[in-house]
Write an enzyme that holds these catalytic residues in place. Structure first.
Site, PDB file in Angstrom:
ATOM      1  N   CYS C  86      49.139 -23.957 -24.416  1.00 49.34           N
ATOM      2  CA  CYS C  86      47.796 -24.535 -24.318  1.00 49.34           C
ATOM      3  C   CYS C  86      46.818 -23.725 -25.181  1.00 49.34           C
ATOM      4  CB  CYS C  86      47.367 -24.601 -22.858  1.00 49.34           C
ATOM      5  SG  CYS C  86      45.974 -25.694 -22.597  1.00 49.34           S
ATOM      6  N   HIS C 194      51.871 -27.206 -19.728  1.00 49.71           N
ATOM      7  CA  HIS C 194      51.960 -25.906 -19.052  1.00 49.71           C
ATOM      8  C   HIS C 194      53.275 -25.758 -18.293  1.00 49.71           C
ATOM      9  CE1 HIS C 194      47.825 -24.279 -19.424  1.00 49.71           C
ATOM     10  NE2 HIS C 194      47.464 -25.544 -19.509  1.00 49.71           N
ATOM     11  N   GLU C 196      54.523 -23.171 -17.054  1.00 39.54           N
ATOM     12  CA  GLU C 196      54.382 -22.223 -15.929  1.00 39.54           C
ATOM     13  C   GLU C 196      53.815 -22.894 -14.691  1.00 39.54           C
ATOM     14  OE1 GLU C 196      52.274 -22.629 -18.284  1.00 39.54           O
ATOM     15  OE2 GLU C 196      50.246 -21.956 -17.763  1.00 39.54           O
TER      16      GLU C 196
END
Ligand SMILES: Nc1ncnc2c1ncn2[C@@H]1O[C@H](COP(=O)(O)OP(=O)(O)O)[C@@H](O)[C@H]1O
Ligand SMILES: [Mg+2]
Lengths: 80, 733, 220, 80
Positions: C86, C194, C196
């Site tokens: 990002c 994302h 994560e």
């Protein structure tokens, strides 16, 4: 014809972008930078009309949409 | 001492002080105040800072309980969530600024509420927003919606705190005064909570964060006055938010809090440097000496009164232990934040300000708080409204009515809003807006626990009957938390009303608080923080009374978090609670019959509690596949939410006793809709009976249509209708 | 493997990245402040999401000129692994470690939603654990994710297999539906989604697990 | 002294903001708007040096930070 509109944060209004830019330039070693302010320019292509009319129209556009007059000042420039 | 020129009553009146308040100032000072001193009195005694119309009524709210570590009076409320941790939270309004400049007004509202939370030592972990806009076809509404939403997202997303929930209503009553209420929830170590009492003389006072400009001067006074035609002229007071600075301020303050340098800390919110320094000194029982020449300034030639009243954002005031200055300065410099020692605490009990070699203020601090006006404003209870009999409401096709309701402004999907909010940053969001649950659920980082958070108010009900409406707001919040499987712990509130100098408005305020107090007491759901926003009126027309309730609940096992998106074909639908077909003040009446009349549904608190605890037990025991409370639009709308989220059709039979409108759309309180698998059903019904809870098997999850009695509606059509209203309204905004 | 997560002022997914790496990928995870000039000995450098410098001027622009960037470039030149997620992707393009630029989303609004992706190249250190052409869900949350590059660059990205993730339902106007790319050597990856945030069924989807597992296996 | 830097999307590069502005203006009834481009202006306060030096410095700032030359063009104007 063309109109160029400059839109800047009003003086006295916080300009976090400008601050960040000035800070970054100093970090990069440009010690002579005392401050920065960041604004927008909007370039409009307009159908040909007379310059006075165009200025009037674009001023209306600024008031209605382009500028946030609460925190921004604007100026209009008409180019043939 | 060379003091600036003395002021007169005309100047005081221009700042919103009345004759008797002016007399008190003269009496306490033994002389007329100068401009700076008058400015300080005027903001400290403004409605916004002194709560002069509301204080005596707020005292009725229960504020203590087993879990409460710190109730109202500090920057935010603190509750114990076990495991050595505390949850710190508060809600606040930024209504006037958001109307004037929607993006910045809403953004700075979010920034302000986060500071209230991290100033006490908590890392902010969740944000919510409660929004009320004018009629969708009012010419200003679209711009306001797009600006406010972008501002909330712009600030929270950048700081990196997830915006996990909220509520949004539209009503012509807010055309001239929108409401933007923001709530922040944080988590701190229980043994490391920071308060604002600056005990001890001789301690250094540190200013950190952004520089001071002429932003928002008289913002607190502005929040304490009605709008009028001159409001536009007040525009230069608009503050601009800088979430990047806020993010660094959070990290730097939390870092400093791990050292033992801080005596007291306070954000500079409304009335900026004035209220922060006065409150810290007042609570600590000390005086304070500030040298304004040392205040970091963004503009030239700022006067003392401008500096004292400025509401520039992203600033904090810290009283340090002596000798710890360099530790603090090192941390803030590393985060590239302005930091300056601007004074010290004293043993004089006075606030003394120096500027360019002159003493520009020398006043006793006590009177600023102790002698703040405290009014018992005349009030008048609203007349009770008539009950509406469901039999008198015309008969209509329930499936068609459902389609209209799910496409109505208050009911339709708010995806257009919450997709602009980062709901997942910090990676602990279990349920957020659009996550098919009645409350947001946020895991406590690194543990198996979670907080459930919800913000609620039904202004229709409060308008119709402030007492029942006040109760209902609390109860709906409680119910929403329960429906996720969390134990409701405590609430914050944001009380938005009109001009308290009008007895009818004051009556709404008083009765709504009475209702809230009763509900909070019976449900053992104490109020630990809150905010009052009065004078929400334009040209004599007040907003619908809107006491927003923000509640926090706790669940021990986050894997048990419940929602309404996992119902399975074949599950039985069970309705808990009693249905009398109550249509007064309902969404159905407003949207389908274009009537906004009738008494709102009464709340039976004892029953509410019994049913709630039954639901909680059932969730903990894993007996349900889906749980949803009934609120706006009653049974049919709750069922529609559940069907859309679970991607299953369902079938609900007509009532043998109630007419369709009352059965499917009545808004009787204290009800939940459950999806229960066939093998759990008998047990659930038996246990309900044993617990004295009304439970009825009213339908089944099945197929791809929603069937209400003998009318049906395809799920796809319903979804399109539900999802399209707001994007269509906002098209090209 | 050891990893470093760079922290810029305004980074806000650094903790999330550290947790994901610690749980799924690396033995040791260092947080490295942007003003450092040297990296610890690591195999992987992660530039996390967030709003470095408030995204002022241009997203990632100011961070890309931080002191630490020189050693990240050196690490990449040595063949070390670099990931930008990002805002980190924006930083990598601004630092010219990856081609192109990320412009304002076509819809002009910040967009936080789940994105369906296709893993286009499973021969990279970042994607080896995914099945070829696998479809997976990983959320996006950004204002400036609209990937753009000139035609030559886009052609090269296509031809050299540098497009790693593609949106199935382009949410932001990205050229060629690009969600993530690598450099030519394949050791530097930038992606807008994302991963994560997609490793725990409790918090939502799990499409990011393949990413962290790929990295875990990258050195063995 | 002052420097004014104009930064504009390169021609040929997508300009979502400019497009949106043009679209919104048309919606508001400004039919004569044929197109719009949005750029930035950064106004720098500089310690006094000679104009040529200043131009050189600011050009460096543009190359190093202020403009992303992959997608943007810039121009520098020095004012005393
Ligand atoms: N302004 C907003 N911000 C974030 N989420 C919102 C907002 N308005 C509504 N929502 C979300 O939309 C959903 C429906 O809201 P609402 O009808 O108020 O729920 P309930 O009736 O259960 O209290 C919830 O998930 C809520 O969080
Ligand atoms: Mg609910």
């Amino acid at each position: 014809m063309k109109a160029i509109v400059h839109i800047n944060p009003r003086s006295g209004v916080l300009d976090p972008q400008g601050q960040a830019v000035a800070g970054a330039l100093k970090h990069l070693g440009f010690a002579g930078v005392l401050g920065a302010r960041q604004g927008k320019v909007i370039e409009l292509d307009l159908a040909d009309i007379d310059a006075e009319q165009a200025r009037e129209q674009v001023t209306k556009m600024c008031e209605q949409l382009l500028a946030n007059t609460v925190i921004e000042d604007y100026s209009v420039q008409i180019e043939p | 001492m060379s003091m600036a020129k003395a002021t007169d009553f005309e100047q005081a009146r221009a700042l919103g002080l009345n004759e008797s308040e002016w007399q008190v100032i003269l009496d306490r000072l033994g002389r007329r105040p100068n401009e700076t001193e008058l400015g300080i009195f005027s903001v400290m005694w403004s409605e916004h800072c002194s709560y002069k119309s509301s204080r005596r009524h707020l005292r009725k709210l229960p504020t203590t309980g087993e879990c409460v570590i710190c109730g109202p009076g500090e920057n935010a409320g603190v509750i114990d969530i076990g495991g050595g941790l505390a949850c710190i939270f508060k809600m606040e309004s930024h209504n006037h600024p958001s109307y004037i400049e929607p993006y910045q007004g809403a953004a700075t509202g979010v920034g302000g509420i986060m500071r209230d939370v991290f100033t006490m030592g908590a890392r902010p972990v969740a944000l919510l927003n409660a929004l009320r806009f004018g009629s969708p076809d009012h010419p200003k509404t679209r711009t306001l919606v797009s600006g406010v939403v972008a501002g909330i997202g712009g600030y929270g997303n950048c700081v990196g705190v997830p915006t996990v929930g909220g509520e949004t209503n539209f009503h012509a009553g807010y055309n001239g005064n929108i409401l933007v209420n923001a709530m922040c929830v944080g988590i701190a170590k229980k043994d490391s909570i920071f308060y604002s009492a600056a005990k001890g003389a001789g301690n250094p006072v540190l200013y950190v964060g952004a520089k001071t400009g002429r932003d928002g001067i008289h913002g607190a006074t502005m929040a304490s006055a009605e709008f009028d035609d001159q409001t536009e002229a007040k525009r230069p007071t608009v503050q601009v938010g800088d979430p990047f600075t806020e993010k660094r301020l959070i990290e730097a303050c939390l870092e400093l809090m791990q050292t033992s340098c801080i005596v007291a800390i306070q954000d500079m919110g409304a009335a900026g440097l004035t209220s922060s320094s006065v409150e810290m000194a007042d609570k600590g029982g000390v005086g304070i000496d500030l040298n304004l020449d040392h205040v970091p300034q963004r503009e030239t030639h700022m006067t003392p009164v401008e500096m004292m009243l400025s509401e520039s954002q992203e600033r904090m005031l810290i009283v340090l232990r002596q000798g710890k200055e360099s530790i603090a300065e090192e941390i803030f410099k590393r985060w590239e934040l302005d930091v300056a020692l601007i004074g010290k605490t004293t043993d004089t009990g006075r606030m003394v300000l120096h500027h360019k070699g002159h003493t520009v203020c020398d006043i006793p601090i006590g009177p600023l708080g102790d002698d703040a006006p405290n009014y018992d404003r005349p009030w008048q209870a609203p007349a009770p409204l008539k009950k509406i009999d469901a039999q008198d409401v015309p008969n209509r096709d329930p499936a068609q009515a459902l389609l209209i309701l799910m496409h109505s402004p208050d009911m339709a999907s708010k995806r257009w809003i919450w997709e602009q909010y980062d709901r997942h940053v910090m990676a602990d969001t279990i349920k957020a807006s659009g996550g098919a649950a009645d409350a947001a659920v946020v895991r406590v980082h690194g543990t198996d626990k979670a907080l459930a958070i919800s913000s609620d108010c039904t202004p229709r009900y409060v308008t119709a009957d402030p007492f029942e409406g006040g109760k209902q707001a609390v109860v709906e919040c409680w119910r929403n938390i329960i429906a996720t499987g969390a134990k409701p712990m405590a609430v914050t509130d944001c009380l938005n009303f009109g001009n308290p100098e009008r007895p009818d408005i004051m009556g709404q305020f008083v009765r709504a608080i009475d209702g809230m107090a009763e509900a909070c007491t019976v449900l053992n759901f104490p109020v630990v923080s809150g905010n009052v926003s009065l004078y929400n009126e334009t040209a004599g027309s007040a907003i619908p009374p809107t006491p927003a309730i923000g509640g926090v609940g706790l669940m021990d096992d986050v894997t048990r978090a419940m929602g309404f998106g996992a119902a399975k074909a074949g599950d039985a639908l069970v309705l808990l609670g009693q249905s009398a077909g109550w249509l007064g003040a309902s969404l159905y009446l407003r949207e389908i019959e274009c009537r906004e009349d009738g008494a709102p549904p009464p709340v039976n608190l004892a029953q509410e509690r019994r049913i709630g605890l039954f639901v909680l037990d059932g969730i903990t025991a894993g007996q349900f596949t889906a749980v949803h409370d009934l609120s706006d639009g009653g049974l049919a709308c709750a069922a529609a939410d559940l069907a859309l989220a679970s991607r299953c059709g369902l079938n609900i039979l007509a009532s043998k006793t109630l007419p369709n409108a009352g059965w499917f759309f009545g808004e009787d309180q204290g009800r939940y809709l459950l999806a229960v698998s066939a093998n759990q059903l008998p047990g659930v019904l038996t246990q309900a009976q044993a617990a004295g809870v009304d439970a009825a098997h009213i339908g089944t999850i099945q197929g791809t249509d929603i069937t209400l009695g003998n009318t049906s509606l395809g799920l796809d059509l319903l979804r399109r209708s539900y999802e399209s209203w707001l994007p269509d309204m906002m098209e090209d905004a | 493997m050891n990893a470093a997560v760079i922290v810029f002022p305004g980074s806000n997914c650094d903790r999330d990245a550290v947790c994901a790496l610690r749980d799924h990928t690396a033995q040791k995870v260092y947080r490295v402040w942007h003003r450092e000039t040297a990296l610890p000995r690591v195999d992987l450098v992660v530039l996390p999401g967030g709003f470095s410098y408030g995204d002022y001027l241009r997203s990632g622009a100011i961070a890309a000129r931080s002191p630490i960037m020189a050693s990240i470039k050196a690490h990449a030149d040595r063949g070390g692994l670099v990931v930008g997620i990002c805002n980190g992707f924006q930083v990598l393009t601004e630092a010219h470690l990856l081609p192109g630029a990320l412009m304002r989303n076509a819809g002009l609004k910040f967009l936080c939603k789940s994105a369906k992706l296709r893993v286009e190249n499973t021969q990279t250190a970042f994607t080896r654990a995914y099945a070829d052409q696998a479809q997976t869900d990983i959320p996006i949350a950004h204002h400036d994710g609209n990937y753009c590059a000139d035609e030559d660059t886009l052609k090269r990205l296509e031809d050299e297999g540098q497009i790693t993730f593609r949106y199935l339902d382009n949410p932001n106007g990205s050229a060629h539906d690009i969600a993530g790319i690598t450099n030519r050597a394949g050791n530097v990856l930038g992606m807008m989604p994302h991963p994560e945030r997609a490793i725990d069924p409790l918090t939502g989807e799990t499409g990011g697990l393949g990413f962290f597992r790929s990295l875990a296996g990258a050195l063995t």
